[in-house]
Design a protein around this motif. Structure first.
Motif, PDB file in Angstrom:
ATOM      1  N   ASP A 304       0.857  -1.182   0.000  1.00  0.00           N
ATOM      2  CA  ASP A 304       0.000   0.000   0.000  1.00  0.00           C
ATOM      3  C   ASP A 304       0.898   1.239   0.000  1.00  0.00           C
ATOM      4  N   ALA A 305       1.038   1.891  -1.160  1.00  0.00           N
ATOM      5  CA  ALA A 305       1.955   3.033  -1.285  1.00  0.00           C
ATOM      6  C   ALA A 305       1.546   4.185  -0.378  1.00  0.00           C
ATOM      7  N   GLU A 306       0.234   4.399  -0.201  1.00  0.00           N
ATOM      8  CA  GLU A 306      -0.212   5.490   0.660  1.00  0.00           C
ATOM      9  C   GLU A 306       0.185   5.238   2.107  1.00  0.00           C
ATOM     10  N   GLU A 307       0.031   4.007   2.555  1.00  0.00           N
ATOM     11  CA  GLU A 307       0.431   3.665   3.921  1.00  0.00           C
ATOM     12  C   GLU A 307       1.937   3.837   4.087  1.00  0.00           C
ATOM     13  N   ARG A 308       2.695   3.414   3.081  1.00  0.00           N
ATOM     14  CA  ARG A 308       4.152   3.557   3.139  1.00  0.00           C
ATOM     15  C   ARG A 308       4.549   5.026   3.253  1.00  0.00           C
ATOM     16  N   ARG A 309       3.989   5.857   2.377  1.00  0.00           N
ATOM     17  CA  ARG A 309       4.344   7.282   2.400  1.00  0.00           C
ATOM     18  C   ARG A 309       3.955   7.923   3.731  1.00  0.00           C
ATOM     19  N   ALA A 314       5.809  10.324   8.592  1.00  0.00           N
ATOM     20  CA  ALA A 314       5.576  10.534  10.026  1.00  0.00           C
ATOM     21  C   ALA A 314       6.840  10.222  10.816  1.00  0.00           C
ATOM     22  N   ALA A 315       7.535   9.147  10.433  1.00  0.00           N
ATOM     23  CA  ALA A 315       8.767   8.766  11.125  1.00  0.00           C
ATOM     24  C   ALA A 315       9.862   9.802  10.918  1.00  0.00           C
ATOM     25  N   LYS A 316      10.033  10.264   9.670  1.00  0.00           N
ATOM     26  CA  LYS A 316      11.109  11.233   9.401  1.00  0.00           C
ATOM     27  C   LYS A 316      10.853  12.543  10.146  1.00  0.00           C
ATOM     28  N   HIS A 364       9.091  19.371   5.368  1.00  0.00           N
ATOM     29  CA  HIS A 364       8.707  18.705   4.112  1.00  0.00           C
ATOM     30  C   HIS A 364       7.886  17.455   4.393  1.00  0.00           C
ATOM     31  N   HIS A 365       8.328  16.654   5.339  1.00  0.00           N
ATOM     32  CA  HIS A 365       7.626  15.392   5.604  1.00  0.00           C
ATOM     33  C   HIS A 365       6.334  15.601   6.380  1.00  0.00           C
ATOM     34  N   LEU A 366       6.259  16.644   7.189  1.00  0.00           N
ATOM     35  CA  LEU A 366       4.970  16.963   7.811  1.00  0.00           C
ATOM     36  C   LEU A 366       3.945  17.329   6.739  1.00  0.00           C
ATOM     37  N   ALA A 367       4.368  18.139   5.752  1.00  0.00           N
ATOM     38  CA  ALA A 367       3.470  18.523   4.663  1.00  0.00           C
ATOM     39  C   ALA A 367       3.087  17.308   3.823  1.00  0.00           C
ATOM     40  N   ARG A 368       4.037  16.435   3.593  1.00  0.00           N
ATOM     41  CA  ARG A 368       3.745  15.219   2.815  1.00  0.00           C
ATOM     42  C   ARG A 368       2.769  14.313   3.560  1.00  0.00           C
ATOM     43  N   PHE A 369       2.954  14.200   4.870  1.00  0.00           N
ATOM     44  CA  PHE A 369       2.057  13.384   5.691  1.00  0.00           C
ATOM     45  C   PHE A 369       0.628  13.921   5.623  1.00  0.00           C
ATOM     46  N   VAL A 370       0.495  15.221   5.783  1.00  0.00           N
ATOM     47  CA  VAL A 370      -0.829  15.837   5.757  1.00  0.00           C
ATOM     48  C   VAL A 370      -1.488  15.691   4.389  1.00  0.00           C
TER      49      VAL A 370
END
Length: 379
Positions: A304-309, A314-316, A364-370
């Motif tokens: 599941d690519a969405e779950e992976r992203r 979130a981890a980063k 960047h990763h917070l924005a990607r997570f959201v």
């Protein structure tokens, strides 16, 4: 879920820990940084002998077929030792070839420690958006012609082969139209400018001027490289999160030891309650970072690519926050000595700073997570 290490994983971790303690101590590391090469051939050979190079390689190519959890263990130990060898750059490059299922001969060479890889992905205008690509790949009768410049390629000057992202069609910021290539560094038209980064690693700006590569250099399908690039980048982020946890643990332990030995008013400063509270906060940040790094290692291979992203970003973000908090507080608790190159803590803080900025910073990763589907609905 049981997150305890298997006997084999623990033995592997212990072997790397012993090697770091015996052959890669802090003084030895400083000598490598100051050398013209910036890396150590003997250290690379030792990592290969320990099996670290073969760990992520499929069994058919002479490897151990290690998963992300196995790699997390290695990266944590290398992080504790702030090892500056091009291990991350190489295994990051390996993931591109594994996802595409191509260039198996190169994987065999990596498993034996014969060659090093580097991923030439970022450009001066792209910042953290790896789909923002101006480097062009023009098709011709002999394959493709590459033109463009890649910046801050980690261990780009120490690599034997490069994974290069280029645009074969589409607009500069399209995810469609991206092609990936495996390029030999000896190819005519390649120039590399090597330099040292603030954490003691090496990076290079690499220019491609009418570089001819064969059609067989393609990694995956022409103009369809984004999915591989996106998935491999998440894998790279996962490895960096694991390394950061190792560095955070090392700098936390170094700070605790300093508080036990540094005296003021006739007592160790670790006796002061306010500093004990600060250490407790650092410990909590470390454990939260460890938990998120482990979760990323579990989910990075998800179909599941969405779950992976979502999980990796979130981890980063969480690891980045912990790295900044622990690093800054470690420097403060060490006082002025915390920023001098004579102490390992300063080197660890610099490495944590670079990890936070690599493959997407915290913002960047917070924005990607959201931005992932279902975020607003779940909230």
């Amino acid at each position: 879920m049981d997150f305890s290490l298997t006997q084999e994983q623990q033995q592997f971790a212990d072997a790397i820990k012993r090697w770091v303690a015996k052959d890669y101590n802090f003084e030895h590391r400083k000598k490598i940084i100051e050398s013209p090469e910036g890396v150590s051939d003997s250290a690379w050979a030792a990592l290969a002998e320990l099996g670290a190079m073969a760990l992520p390689i499929p069994e058919d190519q002479g490897g151990f077929n290690g998963n992300a959890i196995d790699m997390m263990i290695v990266m944590q130990e290398l992080g504790r030792g702030i090892v500056i060898e091009p291990y991350f750059a190489t295994v990051f490059g390996v993931e591109f070839l594994k996802l595409a299922g191509t260039h198996t001969g190169v994987l065999e060479q990596v498993a034996g420690g014969e060659i090093k890889l580097a991923a030439a992905l970022a450009e001066k205008q792209s910042r953290h958006d790896l789909f923002d690509i101006a480097t062009m790949a023009t098709k011709n009768a002999d394959g493709f012609i590459l033109n463009g410049t890649k910046t801050v390629v980690l261990h780009g000057a120490q690599a034997d082969k490069l994974i290069v992202s280029a645009r074969s069609n589409g607009a500069q910021r399209d995810t469609a139209g991206i092609s990936l290539f495996l390029v030999d560094v000896t190819s005519a038209g390649i120039s590399r400018r090597d330099y040292r980064t603030i954490d003691g690693y090496r990076a290079a700006d690499i220019s491609f001027n009418q570089v001819q590569v064969p059609a067989g250099a393609l990694i995956g399908a022409e103009s369809a490289g984004w999915e591989i690039l996106d998935a491999a980048s998440d894998y790279g982020v996962t490895l960096l999160c694991a390394e950061a946890v190792g560095v955070i643990e090392a700098i936390t332990n170094a700070t605790l030891e300093y508080l036990k030995t540094r005296q003021q008013f006739g007592v160790p400063i670790g006796k002061f309650q306010v500093l004990q509270h600060r250490m407790a906060e650092m410990f909590m940040e470390m454990e939260q970072a460890r938990s998120m790094a482990t979760l990323a290692a579990v989910k990075v291979s998800s179909s599941d690519a969405e779950e992976r992203r979502r999980t990796v970003s979130a981890a980063k973000a969480r690891v980045g926050q912990a790295a900044r908090f622990v690093g800054q507080n470690a420097v403060q608790l060490h006082g002025g000595m915390g920023v001098t190159n004579e102490l390992p803590a300063a080197h660890m803080f610099k490495r944590l700073t670079i990890i936070e900025l690599s493959l997407g910073d915290t913002d960047h990763h917070l924005a990607r997570f959201v931005a992932q589907p279902g975020f607003k609905k779940a909230a």
